[in-house]
Scaffold this active site. Structure first.
Site, PDB file in Angstrom:
ATOM      1  CB  VAL A 122      -6.895   6.754 -19.746  1.00 39.88           C
ATOM      2  CG1 VAL A 122      -6.368   5.452 -20.325  1.00 39.88           C
ATOM      3  CG2 VAL A 122      -5.856   7.868 -19.869  1.00 39.88           C
ATOM      4  CG  ASP A 157      -1.959   1.032   1.263  1.00 38.71           C
ATOM      5  OD1 ASP A 157      -1.854   2.013   0.509  1.00 38.71           O
ATOM      6  OD2 ASP A 157      -2.921   0.872   2.049  1.00 38.71           O
ATOM      7  CE1 TYR A 194      -7.341  10.990 -10.059  1.00 36.14           C
ATOM      8  CE2 TYR A 194      -7.633  12.757 -11.659  1.00 36.14           C
ATOM      9  CZ  TYR A 194      -7.136  11.514 -11.324  1.00 36.14           C
ATOM     10  OH  TYR A 194      -6.429  10.794 -12.254  1.00 36.14           O
TER      11      TYR A 194
END
Length: 302
Positions: A188, A64, A155
């Site tokens: 994408v 992680d 984001y």
């Protein structure tokens, strides 16, 4: 923005977020060019599958990017298996949806932790190897680093930070023979983007995007750009190519990303409705399989 061609044969590349999408396909393309690839991520079965597709030059490690010790163990194991690390692709990322006033605070902070701090932890763990071998760092940002749209504040903030991290690092390690690239990809065709488009609030806005940015670009096209970018140790890797103009003229062109006033109002109402239906945690949870894996890992720590 491209240097002399770098022969990838026998080089070792560590890739985070390698279980699927851009990370997985980049690993396959690099392995086909003769590179050793070390796949790092949270989904062991998917990592094992991608490693098998890459062949004997591949290894995988469950780790992680929020855990420095797990990352350091993956780096140490990679160097032990292949003799060192020549390049790193800091690609791991999650994408929750929500406006600044509606998003669950834990989701916002997790995005910064994975996308920005995770990239920093990855680079820090790999830097001694990269300096020793005069290697290359690729930080995967996004078109969202340069164009900021409503509903994606967490984001966009994380990816703008990633871009700044890459820009500072580039100047800091240039004299040590390490090159640093930053990747800017726009829509994408990945699991994450598909999940975002199906979100009850933000997904309804997809058809209202300008036609130029509505098009999705294949994972294969982007991964090929990544592989070529490593071979040329590029400063920028950009898909689609026209987005380079946005990067050069981002101040005036930020208006390009603005939504009509009624669109922003509609988006806000949709998020409030989604929160009423699913709660703030559900409405702003990271989307896609990778996001679910990150959420489950965080829950298991509690």
């Amino acid at each position: 923005m491209a240097g002399a061609r770098w022969n990838l044969e026998g080089r070792t590349v560590l890739i985070t977020g390698a279980a699927r999408g851009i990370g997985a396909e980049s690993a396959r393309r690099l392995a086909a060019r003769g590179a050793n690839v070390s796949l790092v991520g949270l989904e062991p079965q998917a990592l094992q599958r991608v490693a098998a597709q890459c062949g004997p030059r591949a290894a995988w490690h469950e780790a992680d990017v929020r855990d420095a010790l797990e990352l350091e163990a993956a780096v140490e194991a990679t160097a032990g298996r292949f003799g060192g690390i020549d390049a790193v692709i800091a690609n791991a990322g999650i994408g929750p949806m929500g406006t600044v006033r509606s998003i669950d605070p834990a989701a916002f902070e997790a995005t910064i932790d994975v996308n920005l701090l995770g990239a920093w932890r990855t680079i820090r763990a790999c830097l001694p190897q990269l300096i020793e071998r005069r290697g290359y760092v690729l930080v995967v940002a996004s078109g969202s680093a340069a164009t900021h749209v409503p509903g994606m504040a967490a984001y966009a903030a994380s990816k703008a930070g990633v871009e700044a991290l890459a820009n500072c690092l580039r100047e800091e390690v240039r004299h040590l023979g390490v090159d640093v690239g930053c990747a800017y990809f726009l829509f994408v065709d990945t699991d994450l983007v598909a999940a975002a488009d199906s979100h009850p609030a933000l997904g309804a806005m997809a058809d209202r995007r300008p036609p130029l940015i509505r098009k999705k670009h294949s994972v294969g096209k982007v991964a090929e750009a990544v592989a070529r970018g490593l071979e040329e140790r590029r400063t920028w890797i950009v898909v689609p190519g026209w987005f380079r103009a946005v990067l050069l003229l981002r101040g005036p062109l930020q208006r390009f990303a603005r939504s009509p006033r009624d669109a922003a109002s509609d988006l806000d109402a949709r998020f409030q409705e989604d929160i009423a239906n699913r709660g703030a945690e559900g409405a702003s949870a990271p989307v896609g399989p990778g996001g679910r894996a990150a959420t489950e890992r965080a829950a298991n720590r509690l």
